[in-house]
Design an enzyme around this catalytic site. Structure first.
Site: not given
Ligand code: SAH
Ligand code: SF4
Length: 375
Positions: A109, A225, A120, A96, A123, A170-171, A349, A116
């Site tokens: 975004c 973080l 996490c 997306e 996520c 994705g990361e 985003c 990914c």
């Molecule tokens: N992978 C990278 C970038 C994509 S995620 C990263 O983790 O930074 C982008 C942001 O969305 C990150 O800060 C992530 O922690 C946040 N995010 C992911 N899932 C979420 C959720 N369910 N609610 C709020 N923020 C979320």
């Molecule tokens: Fe974690 Fe970012 Fe990957 Fe979601 S997209 S699993 S927040 S690293």
């Protein structure tokens, strides 16, 4: 090039890459620049329409190259002007991109991977698992499509997207090789001409790649973080076991020397009873001020958690978010609390990406699957 070879998608080449590609075809550098401008500045995919290129070059290009967009599976627009596109990247995978217009800027975004691998806990992309890295062409295709589609709709040749954040699926730093040329095209004056401070890479904290990004394309950095102590972060962001907080914070401070802004943005997803208590706020403050030099080098974005099925997590109560923010604000940290999408573009985003993935929102328009090249 033999006719059986797959055509090169020029969206994936940065300026230098296109110069090298054209050199193989026996063409001079300025031809590559013209071609690059046609593609990125004017959104043209058909070589025949590139009127100032020699006919012979157009014919050569048609044989060995293409400008291939991603098919759009769906489009959803919200009342506040936000538009989300879901792009087909083949084999059942979709990624997306989300357009977020605001008064003083318009942010796109975009995604860097299908799925990914970091996993996490909060996520939904992480819960889906990892399918594959996007190519540089697929990363740029999201911007190319959104920018030129918006220009067409708004009947303008003015730039529509002023900021890009790599905060979709994705990361990005796990797809470094493809990310770098894509970022270069975003920054190139003959491409999208965005300044380094208007392009943000968000990472869960892949320390060695943060250093490489600083060396190669030092755009603005956001670090996810989510926890101020290792044990808690281990459980939320499994990557923390490999790159614990002390290493991550040291990498952030190193990055600062190359960053286009004098701060690093930290993202912190607010999870009820998990990471949102006053003790966590105090520990976060201590972490940000480990060297005793103050907290002026960071900006904190508190992101309300967007729930999704089976996450087992709940968004923090507003008064807990406020109390958490106050501890940090009182100590001088620049804190943004996002309540609704669009409130704060710099980090909206993460929230939006979660929301569009996980919730069924009012679908304003569902488009039919389009042709790959929307011209
Ligand atoms: N992978 C990278 C970038 C994509 S995620 C990263 O983790 O930074 C982008 C942001 O969305 C990150 O800060 C992530 O922690 C946040 N995010 C992911 N899932 C979420 C959720 N369910 N609610 C709020 N923020 C979320
Ligand atoms: Fe974690 Fe970012 Fe990957 Fe979601 S997209 S699993 S927040 S690293």
């Amino acid at each position: 090039m033999d006719s059986a070879s797959p055509k090169t998608n020029l969206l994936g080449l940065d300026h230098e890459g296109l110069v090298a590609f054209c050199a193989v075809l026996g063409e001079k550098k300025f031809r590559a620049t013209q071609l690059y401008r046609w593609i990125h500045q004017r959104g043209v995919a058909d070589f025949e329409a590139m009127s100032d290129l020699a006919k012979s070059l157009r014919a050569k290009l048609a044989e060995c190259a293409c400008v291939q967009a991603l098919p759009v599976l769906t489009e959803r627009a919200s009342r506040d002007g936000t538009i989300k596109w879901l792009f087909d990247v083949g084999e059942g995978n979709a990624v997306e991109a989300v357009f977020i217009p605001e008064k003083d800027r318009a942010t796109l975004c975009i995604s860097s991977q299908a799925g990914c691998a970091i996993g996490c806990r909060f996520c939904s992309t992480g819960h889906q698992g990892f399918s594959r890295n996007l190519t540089a062409a697929e990363i740029v295709a999201q911007l190319w499509y959104a920018e030129h589609e918006l220009r067409r709709r708004n009947k303008t040749s003015e730039r529509q997207i002023s900021n890009v954040v790599m905060m979709g699926m994705g990361e990005p730093l796990q797809n470094f090789g493809q990310l770098v040329p894509a970022l270069r095209t975003m920054l190139d004056d003959n491409g999208y001409g965005l300044s380094r401070r208007r392009v943000t890479v968000s990472t869960s904290g892949i320390v060695p790649m943060m250093d490489r990004l600083a060396q190669q394309v030092p755009v603005a950095l956001a670090v996810s973080l989510h926890a101020p102590q290792d044990a808690l972060r281990d459980s939320l962001v499994p990557l923390n076991k490999k790159y614990p907080l002390a290493e991550l914070m040291a990498a952030c401070r190193r990055y600062l020397q190359y960053a286009p802004r004098d701060f690093i943005t930290f993202e912190y997803c607010m999870l009820a009873g998990v990471n949102d208590q006053p003790g966590h706020a105090q520990a976060l403050l201590d972490l940000l001020n480990t060297d005793g030099q103050g907290v002026g080098w960071c900006k904190l974005n508190l992101i309300p958690f967007n729930p999704f099925p089976d996450s087992g997590l709940v968004c923090s109560a507003p008064h807990d978010v406020q109390a958490f923010a106050k501890v940090l604000l009182d100590a001088g940290v620049v804190v943004t609390v996002r309540k609704t999408r669009g409130d704060d573009i710099d980090a909206a985003c993460g929230q939006l990406a979660g929301e569009v993935k996980d919730r069924t929102r009012a679908v304003v328009r569902m488009q039919r699957k389009r042709d790959a090249v929307p011209l």
